[in-house]
Enzyme design. Sequence first.
Site: not given
Ligand code: ZN
Length: 662
Positions: A328, A424
């Site tokens: 990421e 998240c």
């Molecule tokens: Zn996130």
Amino acid sequence: MKDSFEFNKELRKVTKEIPLKNVEIKDNFWSKYIRLAREIVIPYQWAAINDMIPDAEPSHAIKNFRIAAGLEKGEFHGMVFQDSDVSKWLEAVGYSLETNPDAELEKIADEVIEILEMAQQPDGYLNTYFTLKEPENRWNNLAECHELYCAGHFFEAAVAYYNATNKRKVLDIACRFADCIDNTFGSEDGKIRGYDGHEEVELALFKLYKVTGNNRYLNLSKYFIDERGVEPHFFDIEWEKRGKTEFWPNGEMRAWGKSYFQAHLPIRQQSSAEGHAVRAVYMCMAMADVAAETGDMELFQACKKLWENIVLKRMYITGGIGSTSIGESFTFDYDLPNDTVYAETCASIGLEFFAHRMLMIEPESKYADIMERALYNTIIGGMSQDGKGFFYVNPLEVKPEACEKNPTKHHVKPVRQKWFTCACCPPNITRTLTSLGKYIYTVNEETVYANLYIGGEASISVGNNEIRLVQETEYPWNGKVSIKVCTKKKTKFALGLRVPSWCPEAEVKVNNEFIDIEEMKINGYIMVDRVWEDCDKIELILKMPILRMKANPLVRADIGKVAIQRGPLVYCLEEVDNGPNLHEIYLSKESKFEECFEADLLGGVMIIKAEANRISNNSKWGEQLYSSEIKEEHQLVSIKFVPYYSWANRNAGEMMVWVREK
Ligand SMILES: [Zn+2]
């Protein structure tokens, strides 16, 4: 480079945010989103952390706390950082209560806080995974287990909830935990010389310091910032010490290297944004906070270097950051692929928060421009129009079949998902929306800066007086903004009106008279400095043309293409409006554009129509894959762009931001 004395002098001009409770948003565009966050997302989040959503994977987050509190029997379930979901919910509840009191919601939150207190260990420690599952392994794997990250999210929640309710209990729990961490980490003998793999506790300790005034938390935050990346390397030391074990089964986190954690170098020596994008911007937020508070010029310069690297070389036009799903992460300068992109919603939120901190240190419009870019494109695009679906990844080009059949694009989803195992992004959007009031104005003793144009009222202390600003606007659909000053006595101050970078021409009227603004522009703001009287009205007229944006030629993915932008909004083409195979569309240099507000589309959006060329002789190709003989033929077609944030709210289909131009 300016020395620290000069920086300290400048710091006196540093601006502050306005307490959230002093800002009431009443805006055509944003009120709807804030209402969604309050009425749909927070209750949905509550249902999710209580496992009450039938077709989503159970979260077990509240249950873990109940078990750790001795209220229930059972085992821990979920991710190692599952606790943070409860904190993120509580933080959003805090912001929501600060502007919109709700006794029932407050009662629910109070009950959760009771459970948290019961789950807290005698030494202040609070983490259900380690308490229930591996009590012997507390603080043994900081690199991979998010232990301090979870602590940080809890501190942020505690501060938000305390600010909203003035109830100390949650703050006391947080302080006991922070004291436990301070007793455990540091350079003194007997303490762990370490830091977390996922930055978050640094910025959260800073918030805890601001609300309690306890220097211990500021020093601990600074310690974590400065310890990062120092040799001998903490992550190697703890790895050796625990017998070289990995928490995550495939061991890839270690394989990604120390830059994944922004720990490849001490942070003051880092000149590019590396690794996991969310972690990188969370680190930057804390660096900016500590630099501003302590007058640490070197640390501030380090922030600036990272800022410039991100926004000048590693950011998508939508305010997305993170070019690869592997880790990421950031990759390298100008590497901004549109279809294998990561651009996590949380990363843009972190970028917005980082921008806000930089803006408070240096009131320059370039920071607010990025705040706006992230907010109006990737951040709200992360949520569906009904508040029930969320993007984790925010692509700039999508072909649903490729997402399904090409493994390098499996992470890209053509439709927003209900909730995530690693949840998240949804709560991060909620907290951004419920705290939006903090980002509109910044203020110091003699100046109020209007950074974002969002309708509503704000009570502000400036020039030894309390004033109220009433802003009205139809932004982002048009660039007319009016601000009325309400004041009991005449007050001298400068009102700084941001002129966004996309705006070629701005005009200002004070009490219906145009004023000459030629000499008034400082750092991207028109500074209207005068003695204000009650009911004075200032109007800002920002020209909002349709722009053909190009990328720096070093961005390989965008060469020969343009992206359409109007005001703060980036636009895209969708299959539902333009048919499949969007890549066959070309804009010509002469293509004319026309804007048109469609009240019934996507909650009311300004669409942009254009004439374009489209390849028209596909049938000539028959079964051939390659040919030197077939000439491309085009036909003139009319195409329709919609704001990027609104994509994927109709049928699942192709989407494209960057369109070929010839
Ligand atoms: Zn996130």
